[in-house]
Scaffold this motif. Sequence first.
Motif, short mmCIF file in Angstrom:
data_model
loop_
_atom_site.label_atom_id
_atom_site.label_comp_id
_atom_site.label_asym_id
_atom_site.label_seq_id
_atom_site.Cartn_x
_atom_site.Cartn_y
_atom_site.Cartn_z
N SER A 47 -5.03 13.86 7.61
CA SER A 47 -6.32 13.70 8.31
C SER A 47 -6.10 13.42 9.79
CB SER A 47 -7.12 12.54 7.69
OG SER A 47 -7.46 12.83 6.36
N SER A 84 -12.20 14.68 8.22
CA SER A 84 -12.91 14.42 6.97
C SER A 84 -12.76 15.55 5.96
CB SER A 84 -14.41 14.18 7.25
OG SER A 84 -14.59 12.97 7.94
N TYR A 102 -12.21 12.71 3.16
CA TYR A 102 -13.37 12.45 2.30
C TYR A 102 -13.13 12.94 0.87
CZ TYR A 102 -18.25 12.38 0.73
OH TYR A 102 -19.40 12.15 0.03
N ASN A 104 -14.40 6.15 4.47
CA ASN A 104 -13.80 7.19 5.30
C ASN A 104 -14.01 6.89 6.78
OD1 ASN A 104 -12.60 9.88 5.68
ND2 ASN A 104 -14.63 10.48 6.37
N ALA A 131 -18.24 14.66 9.04
CA ALA A 131 -17.41 15.83 8.79
C ALA A 131 -17.66 16.88 9.87
CB ALA A 131 -17.71 16.41 7.41
#
Length: 248
Positions: free
Chosen positions: A16, A27, A31, A48, A152
């Motif tokens: 990430s 994300s 996530y 997250n 995201a």
Amino acid sequence: MPSAEVPLLLLAGVLSGLVGSTAGLASLVSYPALLLAGLPPLAANVTNTVALTGVTAGTAAGSRPELAGQRARLLRLVPLAAAGGAVGCLLLLALPAGAFELVVPFLVAGASATLLLQPRIKRLQPGRLSARNPLVLAAIFLVGVYGGYFGAAAGVLMLALTEVLHAQSLARNNALKNMLTGAANTVAAAGFAAFGPVDWWAALALGAGCVAGGRVGPVLVRRVDPRLLRGVVAVAGFALAVRLLLAR
């Protein structure tokens, strides 16, 4: 959280950090990893956000050469992004879960298209877009809101803005993007830490990996052809848009 999930989240955190600091899609990895670790969607979302503060810490340390000379831009734009992150945090805590996610696929796809078209946009409107333009300032604030709410591909949206605004290398715009999205994320994370259902063991494991990946990411950006990186970011953005659309 079972201890068996810690290695998964550490690895997901490193990936990430790398993806977030270079492409703004942290994300996309973190996530789903939290969902795989057994967290419910809301807890995964807020956990997250808290964990991704590690990406900000890592990229801040790794991007000092690219941030040099951008102090004025940071002082002008970071407060806007941070204010947006605070609003996004409040929206997530106050509104029904998933309300904002309805438009996420279209935002991500639009940002990815903007990245692909960025060189032509610059040729069509050289110098006409200013970071002092009210519409530009509103866009940065709204991306901060989105980053605080769900996040995201908030980096894709912010990178599209910085690329159109500033005639400088992709690495420097990427570093600026990291600080803007990081400001929104950090403010939202503080709110979630105080009032949200954060899984702290998961956040620590994921966040530790994020610091390492975020530290290495800016070094990678310096060595990658900007056209290749822009294409990779755009393709990854379209893939995430499709993923989010199908998951609705």
